[in-house]
Design an enzyme around this catalytic site. Structure first.
Site, short mmCIF file in Angstrom:
data_model
loop_
_atom_site.label_atom_id
_atom_site.label_comp_id
_atom_site.label_asym_id
_atom_site.label_seq_id
_atom_site.Cartn_x
_atom_site.Cartn_y
_atom_site.Cartn_z
N ASP A 74 0.82 -1.22 0.00
CA ASP A 74 0.00 0.00 0.00
C ASP A 74 0.85 1.26 0.00
OD1 ASP A 74 -2.37 -1.59 0.22
OD2 ASP A 74 -1.93 -1.83 2.35
N GLY A 123 1.45 3.08 -2.53
CA GLY A 123 0.99 4.01 -3.56
C GLY A 123 1.56 3.64 -4.93
N ASN A 181 -5.84 -10.10 -3.88
CA ASN A 181 -5.80 -9.91 -2.44
C ASN A 181 -5.35 -8.51 -2.03
OD1 ASN A 181 -3.45 -10.97 -3.69
ND2 ASN A 181 -2.49 -11.24 -1.71
N HIS A 186 -4.66 -1.69 -6.15
CA HIS A 186 -3.87 -0.52 -6.53
C HIS A 186 -4.83 0.61 -6.85
CE1 HIS A 186 -0.26 -2.84 -6.57
NE2 HIS A 186 -0.69 -3.65 -7.50
N THR A 237 2.90 -12.76 2.15
CA THR A 237 2.12 -13.34 1.08
C THR A 237 2.87 -14.58 0.58
OG1 THR A 237 0.80 -12.82 -0.88
CG2 THR A 237 3.09 -12.02 -0.89
N PRO A 280 -9.30 -1.37 8.10
CA PRO A 280 -8.47 -0.22 8.49
C PRO A 280 -7.00 -0.65 8.55
CG PRO A 280 -9.97 -0.86 10.28
CD PRO A 280 -10.23 -1.79 9.14
N ASP A 308 2.22 14.83 1.27
CA ASP A 308 1.19 15.79 1.68
C ASP A 308 0.51 15.37 2.99
OD1 ASP A 308 0.39 13.80 -0.40
OD2 ASP A 308 -1.63 14.43 0.18
P1 GDP Z 1 -0.56 0.31 -3.74
O1 GDP Z 1 -1.20 -0.97 -3.28
O2 GDP Z 1 0.89 0.39 -3.44
O3 GDP Z 1 -0.90 0.66 -5.15
O4 GDP Z 1 -1.17 1.46 -2.84
P2 GDP Z 1 -2.67 1.90 -2.67
O5 GDP Z 1 -3.46 1.83 -3.90
O6 GDP Z 1 -3.21 1.19 -1.48
O7 GDP Z 1 -2.43 3.44 -2.36
C1 GDP Z 1 -2.61 3.95 -1.15
C2 GDP Z 1 -3.51 5.16 -1.18
O8 GDP Z 1 -2.68 6.30 -1.32
C3 GDP Z 1 -4.50 5.25 -2.31
O9 GDP Z 1 -5.70 5.79 -1.79
C4 GDP Z 1 -3.87 6.24 -3.27
O10 GDP Z 1 -4.81 6.94 -4.05
C5 GDP Z 1 -3.18 7.16 -2.32
N1 GDP Z 1 -2.01 7.89 -2.82
C6 GDP Z 1 -1.00 7.46 -3.62
N2 GDP Z 1 -0.06 8.42 -3.75
C7 GDP Z 1 -0.50 9.48 -3.01
C8 GDP Z 1 0.05 10.77 -2.70
O11 GDP Z 1 1.14 11.13 -3.12
N3 GDP Z 1 -0.69 11.57 -1.87
C9 GDP Z 1 -1.92 11.19 -1.36
N4 GDP Z 1 -2.57 12.04 -0.57
N5 GDP Z 1 -2.44 9.97 -1.62
C10 GDP Z 1 -1.74 9.13 -2.43
#
Ligand code: GDP
Length: 431
Positions: free
Chosen positions: A13, A15, A38, A41, A241, A306, A335
Site C-alpha cells: 500500500d 501508492g 488480495n 492498486h 504473502t 483499516p 502531503d
Molecule cells: P498500492 O497498493 O501500493 O498501489 O497502494 P494503494 O493503492 O493502497 O495506495 C494507497 C492510497 O494512497 C490510495 O488511496 C492512493 O490513491 C493514495 N495515494 C497514492 N499516492 C499518493 C500521494 O502522493 N498523496 C496522497 N494524498 N495519496 C496518495
C-alpha cells in the site's frame, strides 16, 4: 527502450498504483508479475477513482498492452467483475486489445477460498490476517504440482481427467477436517468451462510476447504487488504473502533475464501502514496513527480493513533497497505529513541495548524499539504541488534526509491522489 520494475519497499500500500499509472504514459507494456486479487492498486485519473486488483494500471492508455504474467494467481470471477467495471467507466475501452493473460497463470479455485477461510479460522489466536482470497492455498497447490492453470480452463476434457483426485482430497479436508460443504465436481467443471469461455479471448502464451517486446526494445513496466515486508522469504514470515514481490521475483515469474532489467523504482510512502497481522515497530496506535489513517484514507482497497499506521521506517526501506537494488525511489503521500511537527522517521532499531540497522527475523522484530530521528515539520501545504521548488522547505529537507540515509535518489514525490499530483525530479534512463 527500457525495462523498469516498480516494487513496494514497506508493508504494501505504498501508492504503487498511482506511480505505475503515471509511468504508464511512456510504456508499451505494463506487466503484473505476482499475486492475485488480495490487494488493490488505487488510481485516480481523468476517468475516475479506481481500485484495481488484478488488471495492470496501463489499462487506461490506448497503446499499452497489459499482461497478467505466469506468476500471478487469478480468481476468474474477480477478474471478470473488474473487467466489467472498467468497461462501464472507461469510454472506448477495448479490453481485448489491451489485456493478455498468461496461460501459465494459476486459477484460484472455489476450494482454495474455502480452505483459506477454514485455515485462518483454525489458527485461533495465531491468526495471520489472511485476506481469505485463496492466495496461500493456490500457491501451495502450484508448488505441490496440483494447480489448475488459466490455459486448462479452455479444455474441460483435460480437467475432467486431471481434477478428480484433487477435488476428492480437498473434499476430505473440507468435510472431515473443517466440517464444511464439499465441492460438487460436475458443478465445478461447468464453472471452469464458463470461465474458460469468458476468458478465452485474452489467454495467450505471454512468453513470445514478452521476449518479442524485449527484442524490439519496447518500454516495459513490471509491477509487483504488496511490499518487501510481505515477501515470502524476506518479509516477516508467516505474516507474508505466498509469492515474491521483488525485482528478482519479476525475472523468475516472467522469464526475463536479470541483465535485461534496466532499472528498479522502489515506492516508499512517507509514513508506514500495515494491514493484517505481524510486527510493525514504528506503529502509532494513538492519535498520530488515527490521523494518518483518516486523512490518508488508509483502508484496504480489497478488504476495506483499516490499516495500522505509523512513522516511516527506514530500516525496512533499506532492507528493500538491499534486496531490490533500486536506481531511484518514488516517495508518495508527503502531503499527509503537512502540519506534523516534527516529521519523524526511524533510522535503526534498539535490540538488547544495542542498535541494529537490518531487519531481523520475525520474533526478534517483534521485540525491537525504533531509534527515531526527525526533521522540523512544515505548516505550508504540499498538496498538489508539481515543482520541487514549490514544496515547503522542510518537506524538501525530509526528502533529502531520506536520500542521505538510504543512499538512493528520490526521483518522484507524490503530493496527492491524482495522477498529476507529482513532482518529477527525474525518470529512469531511456524511459
Ligand atoms: P498500492 O497498493 O501500493 O498501489 O497502494 P494503494 O493503492 O493502497 O495506495 C494507497 C492510497 O494512497 C490510495 O488511496 C492512493 O490513491 C493514495 N495515494 C497514492 N499516492 C499518493 C500521494 O502522493 N498523496 C496522497 N494524498 N495519496 C496518495
Amino acid at each position: 527502450m527500457s525495462v523498469v520494475c516498480v516494487v513496494g519497499t514497506q508493508w504494501g500500500d505504498e501508492g504503487k498504483g498511482k506511480i505505475v499509472d503515471f509511468l504508464a504514459e511512456r510504456a508499451d507494456y505494463v506487466i503484473r508479475f505476482q499475486g492475485g486479487d488480495n490487494a488493490g492498486h488505487s488510481v485516480v485519473n481523468e476517468f475516475g477513482d479506481f481500485g484495481l486488483h488484478l488488471i495492470p494500471e496501463g489499462v487506461f492508455r490506448e497503446n499499452v498492452i497489459n499482461v497478467l504474467g505466469p506468476g500471478t494467481v487469478i480468481n476468474p470471477d474477480a477478474l471478470l467483475e473488474e473487467m466489467d467495471d472498467l468497461r462501464g467507466r472507461v469510454p472506448g475501452l477495448d479490453l481485448e486489445a489491451r489485456l493478455s493473460i498468461s496461460e501459465r497463470s494459476h486459477v484460484v479455485m472455489p476450494y482454495h477460498i474455502a480452505l483459506d477461510h477454514a485455515l485462518e479460522t483454525s489458527r485461533g489466536a495465531m491468526f495471520q490476517g489472511s485476506t481469505k482470497r485463496g492466495i496461500a492455498p493456490v500457491y501451495a497447490d502450484k508448488a505441490a504440482r496440483s494447480g489448475v492453470r488459466i490455459g486448462d480452463l479452455l479444455d474441460s476434457d483435460y480437467l475432467r481427467e486431471y481434477l478428480p483426485h484433487i477435488v476428492e482430497a480437498k473434499n476430505i479436508l473440507l468435510e472431515s477436517v473443517y466440517g464444511m460443504e464439499p465441492i460438487d465436481f460436475d458443478a465445478l467443471i461447468a464453472q471452469c468451462r464458463e470461465w474458460g469461455e469468458a476468458l478465452q479471448p485474452y489467454v495467450v502464451d505471454t512468453f513470445p510476447m514478452v521476449q518479442g517486446a524485449l527484442a524490439s526494445n519496447q518500454n516495459i513496466l513490471l509491477v509487483g504487488q504488496l511490499g518487501i515486508m510481505r515477501d515470502l522469504d524476506w518479509g516477516h514470515y508467516p505474516y507474508v504473502t505466498s509469492s515474491t514481490p521483488t525485482a528478482a521475483g519479476a525475472c523468475v515469474s516472467l522469464g526475463i533475464p536479470p541483465n535485461r532489467m534496466d532499472a528498479v523504482i522502489g515506492v516508499v510512502k512517507a509514513f508506514t501502514s500495515s494491514v493484517g497481522e505481524g510486527p510493525f515497530p514504528t506503529e502509532q496506535d494513538n492519535a498520530i496513527g488515527d490521523r494518518l489513517r483518516t486523512e490518508g484514507s488508509e483502508f484496504g482497497v480489497s478488504t476495506g480493513r483499516p490499516r495500522r499506521c505509523g512513522w516511516l521506517d527506514l530500516v525496512a526501506v533499506n532492507h528493500a533497497v538491499a534486496i531490490n537494488g533500486p536506481a531511484s525511489l518514488a516517495l508518495t503521500k508527503i502531503d499527509l505529513l503537512d502540519g506534523f511537527d516534527p516529521a519523524v522517521f526511524a533510522k535503526a532499531y534498539w535490540l538488547n541495548g544495542t542498535t541494529i540497522d537490518t531487519v531481523p527475523d520475525t520474533r526478534i522484530l517483534e521485540t525491537v524499539e525504533p531509534v527515531y530521528d526527525s526533521v522540523a515539520g512544515w505548516d505550508e501545504t504540499s498538496a498538489g504541488v508539481q515543482e520541487w521548488d514549490d514544496l515547503p522547505g522542510n518537506a524538501r529537507r525530509y526528502v533529502e534526509r531520506i536520500e542521505e540515509i538510504v543512499g538512493v535518489p528520490i526521483s518522484l514525490v507524490g503530493t496527492g491522489r491524482h495522477r498529476d499530483d507529482i513532482v518529477v525530479r527525474g525518470l529512469p534512463e531511456g524511459w
